[in-house]
Design an enzyme around this catalytic site. Structure first.
Site, PDB file in Angstrom:
ATOM      1  N   GLU A  54      25.914  -3.986   2.075  1.00 49.06           N
ATOM      2  CA  GLU A  54      24.609  -3.817   2.701  1.00 49.06           C
ATOM      3  C   GLU A  54      24.807  -3.327   4.126  1.00 49.06           C
ATOM      4  O   GLU A  54      25.750  -3.734   4.814  1.00 49.06           O
ATOM      5  CB  GLU A  54      23.802  -5.111   2.730  1.00 49.06           C
ATOM      6  CG  GLU A  54      22.453  -4.939   3.448  1.00 49.06           C
ATOM      7  CD  GLU A  54      21.499  -6.100   3.298  1.00 49.06           C
ATOM      8  OE1 GLU A  54      20.311  -5.914   3.619  1.00 49.06           O
ATOM      9  OE2 GLU A  54      21.936  -7.179   2.868  1.00 49.06           O
ATOM     10  N   CYS A 254      17.985  -6.603   2.045  1.00 47.53           N
ATOM     11  CA  CYS A 254      16.747  -6.366   2.783  1.00 47.53           C
ATOM     12  C   CYS A 254      16.707  -4.955   3.355  1.00 47.53           C
ATOM     13  O   CYS A 254      15.623  -4.421   3.621  1.00 47.53           O
ATOM     14  CB  CYS A 254      16.591  -7.401   3.888  1.00 47.53           C
ATOM     15  SG  CYS A 254      16.367  -9.086   3.288  1.00 47.53           S
ATOM     16  N   ASN A 372      14.847  -6.008  -4.299  1.00 51.17           N
ATOM     17  CA  ASN A 372      15.736  -7.060  -3.807  1.00 51.17           C
ATOM     18  C   ASN A 372      14.893  -8.260  -3.408  1.00 51.17           C
ATOM     19  O   ASN A 372      14.045  -8.153  -2.510  1.00 51.17           O
ATOM     20  CB  ASN A 372      16.531  -6.571  -2.591  1.00 51.17           C
ATOM     21  CG  ASN A 372      17.285  -7.704  -1.909  1.00 51.17           C
ATOM     22  OD1 ASN A 372      18.290  -8.197  -2.427  1.00 51.17           O
ATOM     23  ND2 ASN A 372      16.799  -8.145  -0.754  1.00 51.17           N
ATOM     24  N   GLU A 373      15.105  -9.381  -4.079  1.00 51.21           N
ATOM     25  CA  GLU A 373      14.398 -10.624  -3.776  1.00 51.21           C
ATOM     26  C   GLU A 373      12.884 -10.404  -3.702  1.00 51.21           C
ATOM     27  O   GLU A 373      12.191 -10.981  -2.871  1.00 51.21           O
ATOM     28  CB  GLU A 373      14.916 -11.233  -2.468  1.00 51.21           C
ATOM     29  CG  GLU A 373      16.386 -11.629  -2.532  1.00 51.21           C
ATOM     30  CD  GLU A 373      16.904 -12.216  -1.218  1.00 51.21           C
ATOM     31  OE1 GLU A 373      16.166 -12.162  -0.213  1.00 51.21           O
ATOM     32  OE2 GLU A 373      18.038 -12.726  -1.217  1.00 51.21           O
TER      33      GLU A 373
END
Length: 663
Positions: A54, A254, A372-373
């Site tokens: 990331e 994120c 993502n999430e």
């Protein structure tokens, strides 16, 4: 108190102490039994362990991507004039130079350029006036190495521009070259600098000594010795490569979402010539990204690592915003275009761009994670179905990963998926207990992708500890045991630049010139051989703080057959264990190596002592089966047995005598 009563109490105490010691001894002992018969076991996924990259902690921009210049296009302050150009600085004073941004760049998507007015002429200060860039906390300039410098410029009149690397204190020139800038139209300039001296915190200077105006844009300084010339910093790349990852999840996290949709990662803005990439503000982690490490570079990274790319797309959600499902169609098309870029032939719209960028061969993209999430977002399920159905319609071979955690139930028909995402960040005790996380997970339906796991304990050392690594090893033993339902697992985050950390710990810490792995990094090396190996049935009798697994694998270096037993001792005392291998002739196996990762529970590595906690490799002669060994406190230990029952390459049988096997 009478003497007889006192004697009785002493006797009772003695028996109680003996019983207590016996109980403690029982807690610190275990019998590990492995069914090692050649026909036993279950083959684990060949993609079981990989890495997750990331853009966080300057992992890419200023880290793995070897670009030395930060904010090379002057866009970090926004597309305004005047604007903020940090970390660029001025060389000269108010009377000798004036610096400002203007919106006259030759590039459509990043219009900010830098104007430099040299106000002095014959009276310019020694070394000239202009600007400097310190990079991301300093540029590592190494004597004898060569660097490629590129920039776009125009000038009010013909003027010589000096391009130089200068020491951190500004007193020493490390490398220099003068180039003539001429013409009122933008031109691209290229030159090479060879360092005559070293400085781990060098800076790039661009200066002139005569009155003139120069406009600059898209300034780049790259070491020539990147991995295969692909732009990756060699020491950081090699640390990933040493883990032999079977997949690469990218680019977030994120980072994919953004705090706001306007700051989400948009892949189309990260392909094509690097000068034309607008860059974007990485608002989840609060820094600007030039996006030189773009979609193609991530796919190339996976290919160079010989890992399967796992492309995480934006699901129409940021951390704080979401696109309604009725409006999600353009995002779905953008995702389909990204697949065509990776896999399409050179006659396709996006495949032809990939070829133009130097990679005519398609990439082996077989995994896409939708978001993502994002499972908690109200529109996620509706959006997800649109993405899922489009992928399966046009690319049915691609495995689709859902954000929702299905470990406790089977998803309904409105949540189709090939895999589902599972993240866990825990303190050591809880991470150790999660060794059993998937024991009761549904055995049918989507498989598990543990895309983010790590011990994060804010009350102790945040730089990665022995106790953290050992508890994570116990968790991964559980992943192996449940590899019929868990298909992939990766630690998070991978990289952290020591001068700009948003998250700790990270598997690998680095600065401009050095890097090191934390204990959790080294823990992962124990599981490299598990990819595609055969999991053997392993039983641990007693020993509540001890977990173990065993595999049968072929070592690709020597093409020999091995049995590896990994044992975790998660307690502050040593433990005696007895290892029994059933189903094999004790005369056909021999001890090859014993590897131990241990130390004081809260010890970690550092730049000053990067190898304080690393695996210790020892040779050992297995005395037969069962074998009794002593495990260090808070330790991960592996035992590799060479299995001589199979033929060596070429079919030549080995001598299986007891003398030759050292048993």
């Amino acid at each position: 108190m009478s003497s007889s009563m006192g004697s009785l109490r002493i006797i009772c105490f003695a028996f109680g102490l003996i019983a207590l010691l016996a109980q403690v001894d029982a807690d610190n002992a275990a019998n590990v039994t492995v069914n090692a018969a050649p026909t036993s076991g279950r083959v684990m996924p060949d993609s079981l362990f990989g890495v997750f990259f990331e853009e966080i902690n300057r992992a890419g921009d200023g880290g793995l991507w070897a670009e030395l210049v930060q904010n090379r296009g002057f866009e970090a302050g926004g597309r305004h004039a005047p604007s903020w150009i940090v970390p660029w600085g001025r060389v000269g004073d108010d009377e000798s130079v004036f610096i400002a941004t203007e919106l006259n760049s030759p590039f459509q998507h990043n219009k900010v350029a830098l104007r430099i007015d040299a106000l002095c002429d014959r009276d310019c200060p020694f070394g000239g006036v202009g600007v400097f860039n310190p990079g991301n906390g300093g540029m590592n300039i190494v004597k004898g190495k060569k660097y490629n410098i590129e920039f776009h410029a125009k000038a009010s009149r013909k003027v010589d521009l000096t391009v130089a690397f200068v020491s951190s204190d500004g007193t020493k020139v490390l490398a220099t070259h003068s180039i003539s800038i001429h013409g009122s139209k933008w031109n691209k300039y290229k030159l090479h600098l060879k360092a005559l001296d070293s400085d781990v915190k060098g800076m790039l200077y661009l200066t002139m000594t005569k009155k003139a105006t120069i406009w600059l844009d898209q300034v780049s300084a790259m070491p020539q010795d990147t991995y295969k010339g692909h732009g990756y910093r060699i020491d950081l790349f090699e640390k990933i490569l040493a883990l032999k990852p079977q997949f690469l999840r990218f680019p977030g996290g994120c980072y994919v979402e953004g705090e706001l949709m306007s700051n989400a990662f948009r892949w189309k803005e990260t392909v094509g010539p690097w000068e034309e990439r607008p860059g974007h503000y990485n608002d989840p982690w609060s820094y600007w990204s030039d996006d030189a490490l773009g979609y193609l570079e991530y796919l190339q990274l996976a290919e160079d690592l010989r890992a399967k790319p796992v492309w995480v797309i934006n699901s129409g959600n940021s951390v704080d915003q979401g696109v309604d499902t009725t409006l999600i169609a353009p995002f779905v098309q953008e995702m389909l275009d990204s697949i065509e870029f990776a896999r399409g032939n050179t006659n396709s719209t996006w495949g032809s761009l990939r070829a133009k960028m130097g990679h005519p061969e398609s990439f082996d993209l077989k995994y896409i994670a939708v978001g993502n999430e994002d499972c908690g977002h109200a529109n996620y399920n509706g959006n997800y179905l649109k993405f899922y159905n489009a992928i399966k319609q046009y690319y049915p071979d691609i495995q689709v990963i859902n954000n929702c955690d299905f470990s406790g139930y089977r998803p309904g028909p409105d949540q189709p998926a090939d895999l589902y995402d599972f993240h866990t960040y825990q303190v050591p005790k809880v991470m150790f207990a999660q060794n059993h996380q998937f024991d009761n997970a549904p055995r049918s339906g989507p498989k598990v992708f543990v895309s983010e796991y790590a011990v994060t304990d804010p009350l102790v050392n945040k730089n990665g500890t022995v106790i953290g690594a050992v508890s994570e090893a116990a968790f991964l033993v559980g992943v192996e045991r449940n590899s019929d339902v868990v298909e992939m697992a990766s630690y998070a985050p991978l990289f952290g630049y020591l001068n700009q950390l948003q998250w700790r710990p990270n598997a690998i810490f680095f600065n401009a010139s050095e890097s090191y792995g934390i204990p959790s990094y080294w823990m992962q090396t124990f599981f490299i051989d598990s990819n595609g190996a055969t999991l053997l049935d392993t039983n641990v009798a007693t020993g509540a703080n001890i977990v173990a697994s065993a595999i049968r694998y072929v070592n690709k270096d020597d093409n020999q057959n091995y049995i590896k037993i990994k044992v975790v001792n998660f307690q502050d005392v040593s433990a005696n264990i007895s290892i029994t291998l059933n189903g094999v002739n004790p005369y056909t196996i021999s001890g090859k190596r014993k590897t131990v990762l241990t130390g004081n529970p809260y010890d970690s590595n550092s730049l000053d002592n990067p190898t304080k906690i690393i695996p210790q490799v020892l040779s050992f002669d297995a005395p037969g089966t069962p074998m009794t060994v002593k495990l260090d406190p808070y330790s991960l230990t592996s035992f590799d047995y060479l299995d001589h029952s199979a033929s060596r390459p070429g079919g030549r049988k080995v001598n299986l005598s007891k003398k030759n096997l050292h048993l």
